[in-house]
Design a protein around this motif. Sequence first.
Motif, short mmCIF file in Angstrom:
data_model
loop_
_atom_site.label_atom_id
_atom_site.label_comp_id
_atom_site.label_asym_id
_atom_site.label_seq_id
_atom_site.Cartn_x
_atom_site.Cartn_y
_atom_site.Cartn_z
N SER A 186 -75.60 61.72 17.93
CA SER A 186 -76.46 62.18 16.84
C SER A 186 -76.58 63.70 16.78
O SER A 186 -76.82 64.27 15.71
CB SER A 186 -77.85 61.57 16.98
N GLN A 230 -75.28 58.63 25.32
CA GLN A 230 -74.21 58.59 24.32
C GLN A 230 -74.78 58.60 22.90
O GLN A 230 -74.24 59.26 22.01
CB GLN A 230 -73.35 57.35 24.54
N ALA A 231 -75.87 57.87 22.69
CA ALA A 231 -76.48 57.83 21.36
C ALA A 231 -77.04 59.20 20.97
O ALA A 231 -76.88 59.64 19.82
CB ALA A 231 -77.58 56.77 21.33
N ILE A 232 -77.68 59.87 21.92
CA ILE A 232 -78.22 61.21 21.64
C ILE A 232 -77.10 62.18 21.33
O ILE A 232 -77.17 62.96 20.37
CB ILE A 232 -79.08 61.71 22.82
N TRP A 233 -76.03 62.14 22.13
CA TRP A 233 -74.92 63.06 21.90
C TRP A 233 -74.23 62.77 20.56
O TRP A 233 -73.86 63.70 19.82
CB TRP A 233 -73.91 62.97 23.03
N THR A 281 -80.58 58.67 16.40
CA THR A 281 -80.65 58.03 17.72
C THR A 281 -81.47 56.75 17.66
O THR A 281 -81.07 55.70 18.20
CB THR A 281 -81.27 59.00 18.74
N TYR A 282 -82.62 56.81 17.01
CA TYR A 282 -83.46 55.62 16.88
C TYR A 282 -82.74 54.53 16.10
O TYR A 282 -82.77 53.34 16.49
CB TYR A 282 -84.76 56.00 16.16
N LEU A 333 -79.53 54.00 15.74
CA LEU A 333 -78.41 53.41 16.49
C LEU A 333 -78.90 52.45 17.57
O LEU A 333 -78.35 51.35 17.75
CB LEU A 333 -77.56 54.52 17.12
N LYS A 334 -79.93 52.86 18.30
CA LYS A 334 -80.37 52.07 19.44
C LYS A 334 -81.30 50.91 19.06
O LYS A 334 -81.21 49.83 19.64
CB LYS A 334 -81.08 52.97 20.46
N PRO A 381 -81.33 64.21 14.13
CA PRO A 381 -80.81 63.54 15.33
C PRO A 381 -81.76 62.48 15.89
O PRO A 381 -81.31 61.44 16.40
CB PRO A 381 -80.61 64.68 16.33
N PHE A 382 -83.07 62.74 15.82
CA PHE A 382 -84.04 61.75 16.31
C PHE A 382 -83.93 60.46 15.49
O PHE A 382 -83.92 59.36 16.06
CB PHE A 382 -85.46 62.33 16.22
N LEU A 408 -78.25 55.60 26.25
CA LEU A 408 -79.13 56.51 25.51
C LEU A 408 -78.50 57.90 25.41
O LEU A 408 -78.57 58.55 24.35
CB LEU A 408 -80.49 56.59 26.21
#
Length: 549
Positions: A12, A7-10, A540-541, A543-544, A536-537, A5
């Motif tokens: 984005s 890595q995905a946030i960073w 992130t969503y 990607l995950k 970014p939200f 999570l």
Amino acid sequence: MSLTLGQAIWASVKPIIKIYLIIGSGFILSKANILTADGIKCISSIVLTLLLPCLSFNKIVANIEDQDIKQVGIICLTSALLFGTGLFCAFVVRSFMPVPKKWRGGILAGGMFPNISDLPIAYLQTMDQGLIFTQEEGNKGVANVIIFLVMFMLLIFNLGGFRLIEQDFKYHDEESAERSTIEEATGNCEKETIGSSPEAPPVAHIGGSGPYQPNAGPEHLSSLGSITPQESQAVTVDSNQPQPLQTGRSAAISHRRRRSTASTIRTLEPQDSPTNGISDLVREYSNVDQYGRRRSDTHRSQLTLAGQYSTAERVRSSTLARMVTSDVNVNTQDVNESGKSLPPWLYKLSPTRYVVFFFKNCLRPCSIAVILALIIAFVPWLKALFVTTANTPKLKQAPDAQPALSFLMDYTAYIGAASVPFGLLLLGGTLGRLKIGKLYPGFWKSALTLVLLKLCIMPIFGVLWCDRLVKAGWVTWGDDRMLLFTIAINWALPSMTTQIYFTAAYTPDNAVETVQLDCVSFFLLIQYPIMVVTLPFLVTYFLKVQMKL
């Protein structure tokens, strides 16, 4: 490959940091008056006529092939849904919430047209570092964004979407315009006096409907350039002139040109003076006077009367040259005059002017570059002259073992790489000049509601649309994940910055009220702080959850 999570946030957030640093740099340059309104217009023209066409040609030829025709069709369909959804959201807000009558078309344009070009390209070019997407996938994504951009330009230029913005402006009546034209042509207008006696030096009125210098004396005249005693002109000020746009003391300095039969005088804003803000943009981009007449037509008439209308000037001021070398110098008059050179019986047919206007806009540099690039990309034998891929036929190579026309790819790649940084700098510079004036009562609620719909609700529709495409079997997560990702982020973009330039172009530079500019300034300025969170939200969503990385 699996992402945590964090890595995905960073992944984005990192592109947003880069984008906002560049935008912030343009903002600071604007506030320091280094990136002036004239500079914004100049750089914008360079991006439009050279940098963006090079980027478009390079990315499409290198990354789109004949088997990608289906993807191009999906992008075209998605664009129609994207623009239609934005238009619907704006229409709902306009119908049920307070919106000024003078911005009823502008709010539709603001909801309909997103900022498709620099923002998504910069985002993708930051994510192609190997952690999530490869560089090849990133280039493919840029090519997809350019197809979105083509659909945007098709709608706003070829199909007349700019008229949503233009319809908000009401100019003075045509009778006054005709009377003003006669007065200017005969030289009997009280606003302009030309001395003819030896004792009376030539006198030219500087200002007209634009800003003026109230106390212009000999010291001021000396700053106007190299003027011989025979060509020197005294300056008079008409006290009956309407008050010009101004936001500071430097707004009194003239930016308009008045040409006599002997010479041209132009006053320039000193580089060390404080920035005038949005009024500078109006003076640079304004293309109409208070009667709605194109300034280019008035300038051409003055040159003709002065005997200075040369062949070069005729080419520069032609309708076609003006339309294809600027992103905003187009209006309803251009539509109505399209096809005038055709036989009268053909011109009188209602569809003629619209068809001619449509094809005129296809002559814009970016449009030509995209059309040529798509033809080359879809014809393998042509594509093999520029790049070598697994699907191109083998042709005789140049001495360096590269395709014969690879030097054109090198040129367009080198020049086109500057398009996105310059575009983001221009975005920051434009935002730096926006100022929020007195707003219509309750308008802030309408603007905020539409912004939330665009940046918070429409991305949900984008995700659902991607899911629908996969379930319909048109695309797959394995082979088309970059296409799906590009589609998703284009549903989460703020409104186009070009709306500011269009609004300034349709605003007379002597306008007392600037309701349209006040509304669009507020509407744009509140979007970028919100996008820091929403984009970014979404990424992130996506990607995950959607891509399951």
